[in-house]
Design an enzyme around this catalytic site. Structure first.
Site, PDB file in Angstrom:
ATOM      1  N   GLY A   1       0.794  -1.226   0.000  1.00 18.87           N
ATOM      2  CA  GLY A   1       0.000   0.000   0.000  1.00 18.87           C
ATOM      3  C   GLY A   1       0.818   1.263   0.000  1.00 18.87           C
ATOM      4  O   GLY A   1       0.267   2.361   0.161  1.00 18.87           O
TER       5      GLY A   1
ATOM      6  N   LEU B   1      13.437  -1.918 -35.963  1.00 20.49           N
ATOM      7  CA  LEU B   1      14.352  -2.002 -37.086  1.00 20.49           C
ATOM      8  C   LEU B   1      14.753  -3.443 -37.403  1.00 20.49           C
ATOM      9  O   LEU B   1      15.203  -3.734 -38.508  1.00 20.49           O
ATOM     10  CB  LEU B   1      15.595  -1.153 -36.819  1.00 20.49           C
ATOM     11  CG  LEU B   1      15.351   0.361 -36.901  1.00 20.49           C
ATOM     12  CD1 LEU B   1      16.544   1.133 -36.363  1.00 20.49           C
ATOM     13  CD2 LEU B   1      15.060   0.783 -38.345  1.00 20.49           C
TER      14      LEU B   1
ATOM     15  N   ILE C   1      10.048  -7.367  -3.857  1.00 16.66           N
ATOM     16  CA  ILE C   1      11.421  -7.422  -3.366  1.00 16.66           C
ATOM     17  C   ILE C   1      12.265  -8.338  -4.242  1.00 16.66           C
ATOM     18  O   ILE C   1      12.080  -9.553  -4.261  1.00 16.66           O
ATOM     19  CB  ILE C   1      11.464  -7.888  -1.894  1.00 16.66           C
ATOM     20  CG1 ILE C   1      10.588  -6.977  -1.022  1.00 16.66           C
ATOM     21  CG2 ILE C   1      12.904  -7.914  -1.405  1.00 16.66           C
ATOM     22  CD1 ILE C   1      10.911  -5.494  -1.104  1.00 16.66           C
TER      23      ILE C   1
ATOM     24  N   GLU D   1      13.053   2.440  -8.083  1.00 17.44           N
ATOM     25  CA  GLU D   1      13.928   3.485  -7.536  1.00 17.44           C
ATOM     26  C   GLU D   1      13.239   4.856  -7.564  1.00 17.44           C
ATOM     27  O   GLU D   1      13.891   5.892  -7.682  1.00 17.44           O
ATOM     28  CB  GLU D   1      15.255   3.563  -8.313  1.00 17.44           C
ATOM     29  CG  GLU D   1      16.019   2.252  -8.397  1.00 17.44           C
ATOM     30  CD  GLU D   1      16.722   1.865  -7.122  1.00 17.44           C
ATOM     31  OE1 GLU D   1      16.458   2.504  -6.086  1.00 17.44           O
ATOM     32  OE2 GLU D   1      17.520   0.918  -7.145  1.00 17.44           O
TER      33      GLU D   1
ATOM     34  N   GLY E   1      12.467  -5.632 -37.487  1.00 18.56           N
ATOM     35  CA  GLY E   1      11.253  -6.188 -38.077  1.00 18.56           C
ATOM     36  C   GLY E   1      10.740  -7.363 -37.263  1.00 18.56           C
ATOM     37  O   GLY E   1      10.865  -7.402 -36.036  1.00 18.56           O
TER      38      GLY E   1
END
Length: 379
Positions: A128, A336, A156, A362, A338
């Protein structure tokens, strides 16, 4: 202003990059499938001095600067961001013990942390309380012999896998000043773990809830002073944000390097696709973004090393910017490639999945914007 790395820094980067290429990259997909990282890897990494990157030399650590450490994580992430990020967590915990642990705690724990016989995890987030970390509910009640901890920590990395846990728990009133930091060893009475989380990325890192049910620890397991735990936790996060940014940078660089090589081999309409100007422009944009992100990250690390007043703000800005650049570049590299980019064999889709969480942990990138806005408004 000198932007060049020193000979020592170049050697650190090259050593980490070579280690990753030999000992991590060939096995990263298998570890992801297994959902775990062999602990033998950590002892091998520790032989390079990476078990205590910025633990002081007096305590047996490598005593590197934060800038030096970002080079290690950038280099290792070229092989696997998930493995490198877990090493960052361990190092954050080791630094907290070095900075705030008692002499007895340091004498007991740090030698084992340096060899990574004892792997460490960081326990702040709760089901929470994510961005509002100071709202944590886990409690630590004094007993005759020490403390009894009760509560649940979520998301964790290393839950049920690590050998020790740095746990932030409430010893006083609501708010940051009521929080203290503790060391909880694996096997402590009242310590248990939830089921293995099924994640989008970072799948080689075992991730579970850490559950504390009247978990008994000694008075010597308190880090520093009561009521200072939140301050300790936040101090650790500045460096953690730089490391995660470095992990994004390294993995994205790997994706870009692989993409340049692929485009030189892949042919369409009679020539290799790296000869199409429209695709060359996309490579140019990615290269510019990567170079700018690298300079920004190293500037923030320099500020943290030199304890400038704006260091925390720059760590937040660098974390936000570099992680988003890393994800953008990785996604473009997949495009790129594909259809091949979507296949696991090419490794690009793993990078895309691994880097997505860097914008969340973080401190979410939304919180990085909050911290940046505060900095702007108080200058």
């Amino acid at each position: 202003m000198d932007f060049a790395l020193t000979e020592e820094q170049t050697a650190i980067f090259d050593m980490a990059q070579a280690f990753g290429a030999e000992h991590i990259a060939p096995f990263a997909r298998q570890w992801e499938a297994d959902g775990t990282i062999p602990k033998e890897l950590w002892t091998a990494i520790a032989e390079l001095g990476f078990g205590g990157l910025y633990v002081s030399e007096d305590s047996g650590g490598s005593g590197l600067s934060r800038l030096d450490a970002t080079l290690v994580f950038e280099a290792l992430s070229q092989s696997c961001a998930s493995v490198a990020a877990f090493l960052s967590i361990h190092n954050m915990c080791a630094r907290m013990i070095d900075n705030f642990g008692s002499d007895a705690m340091k004498a007991d724990l740090l030698p084992r942390a340096m060899t990574m016989e004892t792997v460490l995890s960081y326990c702040l987030t709760e089901p929470g309380s994510g961005s509002d970390a100071a709202a944590l509910k886990t409690k630590a009640v004094e007993t005759g012999n020490g403390y009894a901890l009760t509560g649940t920590k979520a998301f964790i990395s290393g839950g049920g896998y690590s050998d020790g846990y740095i746990v932030m728990a409430r010893t006083g009133d609501d708010g940051p000043k009521g929080i203290s930091a503790f060391y909880v060893p694996e096997g402590a009475e009242g310590l248990s773990f939830g089921g293995l989380e099924d994640k989008m990325g970072w799948r080689s890192q075992p991730t579970r809830q850490v559950q504390l049910d009247n978990c008994n620890i000694t008075k010597g397991d308190l880090l520093g002073e009561t009521g200072k735990g939140f301050t300790y936790a936040m101090m650790g996060l500045d460096g953690g944000r730089l490391n995660i940014a470095a992990c994004s940078l390294g993995a994205a660089q790997s994706a870009l390097d692989q993409t340049v090589a692929y485009m030189g081999e892949r042919k369409a309409f009679g020539k290799s696709i790296d000869q199409f100007q429209g695709l060359q422009f996309r490579l140019a944009d990615m290269e510019i973004e990567m170079q700018a992100a690298r300079v920004f990250l190293r500037q923030a690390a320099w500020k943290l090393d030199n304890k400038t007043p704006d260091a925390s703000a720059f760590c937040a800005m660098a974390k936000k910017h570099v992680t988003e650049v890393g994800s953008r570049v990785a996604d473009q590299c997949l495009q790129l490639h594909g259809g091949y980019g979507y296949l696991a064999d090419y490794g690009i889709e793993k990078i895309v999945r691994d880097l997505r969480v860097h914008q969340i942990l973080e401190g979410t990138n939304e919180i990085m914007r909050v911290l940046t806005a505060r900095h702007v408004l108080t200058k």
